[in-house]
Scaffold this motif. Structure first.
Motif, PDB file in Angstrom:
ATOM      1  N   THR A 175      42.206  31.839  29.101  1.00  0.00           N
ATOM      2  CA  THR A 175      41.062  32.721  28.855  1.00  0.00           C
ATOM      3  C   THR A 175      39.890  32.487  29.813  1.00  0.00           C
ATOM      4  O   THR A 175      39.340  33.457  30.353  1.00  0.00           O
ATOM      5  CB  THR A 175      40.598  32.587  27.397  1.00  0.00           C
ATOM      6  N   PRO A 176      39.461  31.237  30.068  1.00  0.00           N
ATOM      7  CA  PRO A 176      38.328  31.048  30.988  1.00  0.00           C
ATOM      8  C   PRO A 176      38.623  31.550  32.398  1.00  0.00           C
ATOM      9  O   PRO A 176      37.746  32.128  33.057  1.00  0.00           O
ATOM     10  CB  PRO A 176      38.104  29.531  30.972  1.00  0.00           C
ATOM     11  N   TYR A 177      39.847  31.333  32.881  1.00  0.00           N
ATOM     12  CA  TYR A 177      40.215  31.797  34.222  1.00  0.00           C
ATOM     13  C   TYR A 177      40.280  33.325  34.268  1.00  0.00           C
ATOM     14  O   TYR A 177      39.893  33.942  35.270  1.00  0.00           O
ATOM     15  CB  TYR A 177      41.563  31.214  34.635  1.00  0.00           C
ATOM     16  N   VAL A 178      40.790  33.932  33.205  1.00  0.00           N
ATOM     17  CA  VAL A 178      40.876  35.394  33.158  1.00  0.00           C
ATOM     18  C   VAL A 178      39.485  36.015  33.274  1.00  0.00           C
ATOM     19  O   VAL A 178      39.265  36.974  34.024  1.00  0.00           O
ATOM     20  CB  VAL A 178      41.569  35.851  31.858  1.00  0.00           C
ATOM     21  N   GLU A 179      38.527  35.443  32.544  1.00  0.00           N
ATOM     22  CA  GLU A 179      37.161  35.970  32.589  1.00  0.00           C
ATOM     23  C   GLU A 179      36.522  35.733  33.956  1.00  0.00           C
ATOM     24  O   GLU A 179      35.841  36.616  34.496  1.00  0.00           O
ATOM     25  CB  GLU A 179      36.318  35.329  31.486  1.00  0.00           C
ATOM     26  N   MET A 180      36.740  34.544  34.525  1.00  0.00           N
ATOM     27  CA  MET A 180      36.192  34.265  35.850  1.00  0.00           C
ATOM     28  C   MET A 180      36.774  35.224  36.888  1.00  0.00           C
ATOM     29  O   MET A 180      36.046  35.764  37.735  1.00  0.00           O
ATOM     30  CB  MET A 180      36.481  32.821  36.261  1.00  0.00           C
ATOM     31  N   ALA A 181      38.084  35.441  36.826  1.00  0.00           N
ATOM     32  CA  ALA A 181      38.730  36.348  37.776  1.00  0.00           C
ATOM     33  C   ALA A 181      38.152  37.752  37.667  1.00  0.00           C
ATOM     34  O   ALA A 181      37.891  38.414  38.683  1.00  0.00           O
ATOM     35  CB  ALA A 181      40.237  36.370  37.527  1.00  0.00           C
ATOM     36  N   LYS A 182      37.934  38.211  36.442  1.00  0.00           N
ATOM     37  CA  LYS A 182      37.367  39.549  36.235  1.00  0.00           C
ATOM     38  C   LYS A 182      35.989  39.663  36.880  1.00  0.00           C
ATOM     39  O   LYS A 182      35.676  40.663  37.543  1.00  0.00           O
ATOM     40  CB  LYS A 182      37.269  39.840  34.736  1.00  0.00           C
ATOM     41  N   ARG A 183      35.177  38.634  36.720  1.00  0.00           N
ATOM     42  CA  ARG A 183      33.818  38.659  37.254  1.00  0.00           C
ATOM     43  C   ARG A 183      33.811  38.595  38.784  1.00  0.00           C
ATOM     44  O   ARG A 183      32.993  39.254  39.437  1.00  0.00           O
ATOM     45  CB  ARG A 183      33.002  37.511  36.650  1.00  0.00           C
ATOM     46  N   ILE A 184      34.709  37.805  39.355  1.00  0.00           N
ATOM     47  CA  ILE A 184      34.791  37.756  40.823  1.00  0.00           C
ATOM     48  C   ILE A 184      35.221  39.113  41.368  1.00  0.00           C
ATOM     49  O   ILE A 184      34.637  39.632  42.337  1.00  0.00           O
ATOM     50  CB  ILE A 184      35.772  36.658  41.273  1.00  0.00           C
ATOM     51  N   LYS A 185      36.231  39.705  40.733  1.00  0.00           N
ATOM     52  CA  LYS A 185      36.765  40.975  41.224  1.00  0.00           C
ATOM     53  C   LYS A 185      35.760  42.118  41.112  1.00  0.00           C
ATOM     54  O   LYS A 185      35.799  43.067  41.905  1.00  0.00           O
ATOM     55  CB  LYS A 185      38.051  41.317  40.465  1.00  0.00           C
ATOM     56  N   ARG A 186      34.859  42.038  40.139  1.00  0.00           N
ATOM     57  CA  ARG A 186      33.875  43.115  40.003  1.00  0.00           C
ATOM     58  C   ARG A 186      32.646  42.883  40.880  1.00  0.00           C
ATOM     59  O   ARG A 186      31.724  43.696  40.892  1.00  0.00           O
ATOM     60  CB  ARG A 186      33.466  43.282  38.545  1.00  0.00           C
ATOM     61  N   GLY A 187      32.620  41.748  41.608  1.00  0.00           N
ATOM     62  CA  GLY A 187      31.569  41.529  42.589  1.00  0.00           C
ATOM     63  C   GLY A 187      30.452  40.601  42.187  1.00  0.00           C
ATOM     64  O   GLY A 187      29.410  40.549  42.859  1.00  0.00           O
ATOM     65  N   ASP A 188      30.629  39.817  41.119  1.00  0.00           N
ATOM     66  CA  ASP A 188      29.540  38.963  40.646  1.00  0.00           C
ATOM     67  C   ASP A 188      29.123  37.890  41.654  1.00  0.00           C
ATOM     68  O   ASP A 188      27.981  37.417  41.607  1.00  0.00           O
ATOM     69  CB  ASP A 188      29.923  38.292  39.325  1.00  0.00           C
ATOM     70  N   ILE A 189      30.029  37.474  42.540  1.00  0.00           N
ATOM     71  CA  ILE A 189      29.627  36.482  43.549  1.00  0.00           C
ATOM     72  C   ILE A 189      29.492  37.135  44.929  1.00  0.00           C
ATOM     73  O   ILE A 189      29.409  36.443  45.947  1.00  0.00           O
ATOM     74  CB  ILE A 189      30.597  35.282  43.607  1.00  0.00           C
ATOM     75  N   GLY A 190      29.454  38.448  44.953  1.00  0.00           N
ATOM     76  CA  GLY A 190      29.289  39.162  46.212  1.00  0.00           C
ATOM     77  C   GLY A 190      30.573  39.202  47.019  1.00  0.00           C
ATOM     78  O   GLY A 190      31.676  39.076  46.480  1.00  0.00           O
ATOM     79  N   GLU A 191      30.413  39.360  48.322  1.00  0.00           N
ATOM     80  CA  GLU A 191      31.580  39.379  49.198  1.00  0.00           C
ATOM     81  C   GLU A 191      32.137  37.967  49.328  1.00  0.00           C
ATOM     82  O   GLU A 191      31.402  37.019  49.615  1.00  0.00           O
ATOM     83  CB  GLU A 191      31.207  39.910  50.580  1.00  0.00           C
ATOM     84  N   LEU A 192      33.431  37.829  49.105  1.00  0.00           N
ATOM     85  CA  LEU A 192      34.057  36.517  49.169  1.00  0.00           C
ATOM     86  C   LEU A 192      34.148  36.049  50.621  1.00  0.00           C
ATOM     87  O   LEU A 192      34.619  36.778  51.497  1.00  0.00           O
ATOM     88  CB  LEU A 192      35.450  36.572  48.545  1.00  0.00           C
ATOM     89  N   VAL A 193      33.700  34.822  50.860  1.00  0.00           N
ATOM     90  CA  VAL A 193      33.669  34.273  52.214  1.00  0.00           C
ATOM     91  C   VAL A 193      34.744  33.212  52.411  1.00  0.00           C
ATOM     92  O   VAL A 193      35.503  33.241  53.378  1.00  0.00           O
ATOM     93  CB  VAL A 193      32.278  33.675  52.533  1.00  0.00           C
ATOM     94  N   THR A 194      34.818  32.278  51.474  1.00  0.00           N
ATOM     95  CA  THR A 194      35.768  31.175  51.621  1.00  0.00           C
ATOM     96  C   THR A 194      36.170  30.644  50.253  1.00  0.00           C
ATOM     97  O   THR A 194      35.472  30.866  49.253  1.00  0.00           O
ATOM     98  CB  THR A 194      35.164  30.041  52.474  1.00  0.00           C
ATOM     99  N   VAL A 195      37.306  29.957  50.209  1.00  0.00           N
ATOM    100  CA  VAL A 195      37.837  29.398  48.963  1.00  0.00           C
ATOM    101  C   VAL A 195      38.237  27.951  49.215  1.00  0.00           C
ATOM    102  O   VAL A 195      38.829  27.632  50.253  1.00  0.00           O
ATOM    103  CB  VAL A 195      39.066  30.193  48.468  1.00  0.00           C
ATOM    104  N   GLN A 196      37.907  27.084  48.261  1.00  0.00           N
ATOM    105  CA  GLN A 196      38.290  25.675  48.333  1.00  0.00           C
ATOM    106  C   GLN A 196      39.168  25.346  47.128  1.00  0.00           C
ATOM    107  O   GLN A 196      38.764  25.564  45.980  1.00  0.00           O
ATOM    108  CB  GLN A 196      37.048  24.777  48.338  1.00  0.00           C
ATOM    109  N   LEU A 197      40.346  24.838  47.396  1.00  0.00           N
ATOM    110  CA  LEU A 197      41.293  24.493  46.339  1.00  0.00           C
ATOM    111  C   LEU A 197      41.698  23.035  46.487  1.00  0.00           C
ATOM    112  O   LEU A 197      41.919  22.566  47.604  1.00  0.00           O
ATOM    113  CB  LEU A 197      42.553  25.366  46.428  1.00  0.00           C
ATOM    114  N   TYR A 198      41.809  22.331  45.372  1.00  0.00           N
ATOM    115  CA  TYR A 198      42.363  20.978  45.466  1.00  0.00           C
ATOM    116  C   TYR A 198      43.061  20.575  44.178  1.00  0.00           C
ATOM    117  O   TYR A 198      42.748  21.067  43.093  1.00  0.00           O
ATOM    118  CB  TYR A 198      41.314  19.948  45.872  1.00  0.00           C
ATOM    119  N   TYR A 199      44.043  19.702  44.347  1.00  0.00           N
ATOM    120  CA  TYR A 199      44.823  19.167  43.225  1.00  0.00           C
ATOM    121  C   TYR A 199      45.131  17.713  43.558  1.00  0.00           C
ATOM    122  O   TYR A 199      45.984  17.421  44.381  1.00  0.00           O
ATOM    123  CB  TYR A 199      46.120  19.965  43.054  1.00  0.00           C
TER     124      TYR A 199
END
Length: 423
Positions: A175-199
């Motif tokens: 659920t938290p990821y689904v909501e975050m994804a929805k907000r990113i896709k609708r433009g809440d963080i503006g134009e996406l520039v870069t992504v950082q992933l780690y595990y």
């Protein structure tokens, strides 16, 4: 049983009348989806336990190369069946040996199959499961090489809405990821520039192997062998890559990378760490850091940085957005902040609490409703994205997506499975 006989038998079965799901399930609210398990290791019990707690399933058959794995699986499965007052797994529904999964697939009392065997085996088992007309849930990685992914995509294209086929990428159901994804896709963080992933993970234990053949030792310790599991990048970093593909809605154009086996045990050939840079469409750069060694589990995070803000999701440490459009999922950012009172109200430091339950429920509901879903191609795209990064790091050269897809790439595990007799 060999595959030739199996194919002949399932071809005969395919001529039988197939009842509609609403007739089989909806006519009786107590009807359970009958599950067959292929691969009886730790991930299998995790999937089964969550699915049994959240959906109406009856585990009716188990298969594994190794008898001791099946014995442990029976005990676990019967415990789950007992909770729902379902019958125990019958002795003649447990299959051991190199052809165990083929015999399970011929079982007419299995509606759906969970594939939780080592990654090298997934493409062929998936193909045979679909040919047998069984619904299927396959753990990640779907394959360990590009040829395996292409085989699964061909298999996916034969389904034509006849069954449900799910991959094991469960974060898309958290659920938290689904909501975050929805907000990113609708433009809440503006134009996406870069992504950082780690595990950053602790290392895998080494299963004692005295007296075992070389092949048995590798299968039982598959996380330590590149050709059996695909390595830690395909086992763990792949989850973050799947999240990235999901939110960006596309796959990478190319990758460059590096890594090594440093810090790991003097055992196996799988690397312990990877550092990969991807180029995605729209000039989005994505960095991935993955490690699996030592005794301490670190952190898992996906961070999306845009012109208006930053979205960040941790397995444990919160899911939130900072910037022009602030948002917080409510996941506690530190376990030290939890109190008995907050826990009683549902507070949690894990963002994945409902990931497995939601995915398991979705799989079973797709079967009982007849609204079948096919996730295999999407799952293969995430798997191929991880393979692209792993190969770029292994070869220390830039590899293009099209080069990976259209150049034959098969990792031969060089296993003699005939040494594992039928029981």
């Amino acid at each position: 049983m060999n595959r030739r006989n199996f194919i002949r038998n399932v071809s005969a079965l395919s001529t039988l009348t197939i009842l509609k799901p609403e007739i089989v399930f909806a006519s009786n609210t107590n009807s359970a989806v009958r599950i067959g398990l292929i691969g009886c290791g730790s991930r299998a019990t995790g999937i089964l336990g969550s699915m049994a707690d959240n959906a109406n399933i009856h585990i009716t058959a188990l298969a594994d190369i190794f008898e001791d794995k099946v014995i442990k699986g029976i005990e676990f499965a019967n415990g789950l069946n007992k909770k729902r007052n379902y019958a125990a797994v019958a002795k003649n529904k447990t299959y051991v040996g190199s052809d165990a999964y083929l015999r399970l697939l011929e079982d007419k009392e299995v509606d759906a199959v969970i594939i939780a065997s080592p990654g090298y085996s997934h493409p062929q088992i998936l193909e045979d499961t679909v040919a047998a007309g069984k619904h299927v849930y396959c753990e990640k990685p779907l394959a360990v090489d590009a040829d395996g992914c292409n085989q699964i995509i061909r298999t996916a294209n034969t389904i034509n809405g006849k069954i449900s086929a799910f991959d094991g990428f469960q974060i898309r159901y958290a659920t938290p990821y689904v909501e975050m994804a929805k907000r990113i896709k609708r433009g809440d963080i503006g134009e996406l520039v870069t992504v950082q992933l780690y595990y950053f993970s602790s290392g895998a234990a080494i299963i004692p192997y005295e007296g075992m053949s070389y092949d048995e030792m590798r299968i039982r310790n598959h996380y330590h062998f590149h050709e059996i599991s695909g390595g830690c990048y395909l086992d763990q970093a792949i989850h973050m890559i799947d999240v990235c593909n999901w939110i960006l809605g596309t796959t990478p154009l190319y990758a460059i990378g590096d890594g090594s086996k440093k810090g790991g045990p003097d055992f196996g050939n799988a690397w312990t760490n990877y550092q990969v840079i991807y180029k995605y469409p729209n000039d989005v750069n994505v960095s991935v850091h993955s490690s699996k060694f030592g005794k301490v589990f670190g952190d898992v995070c996906a961070r999306f940085i845009g012109t208006k803000g930053l979205a960040e999701a941790h397995y444990s440490g919160g899911v939130f957005i900072n910037g022009d459009n602030k948002w917080d999922s409510g996941i506690v950012r530190s376990a030290s902040e939890l109190t008995p009172e907050s826990i009683a109200k549902g507070a949690s430091s894990s963002s994945l609490d409902d990931a497995d339950p939601n995915k398991g429920k979705a799989f079973i509901e797709s079967i009982t409703s007849g609204n079948y879903l096919n996730q295999l191609e999407s799952g293969c795209h995430s798997t191929l994205s991880a393979i692209l990064g792993r190969e770029a790091a292994s070869k220390q050269e830039k590899i293009m997506w099209d080069e990976l897809i259209y150049t034959p790439q098969k990792i031969d595990p060089k296993l003699d499975l005939k040494q594992f007799p039928r029981k």
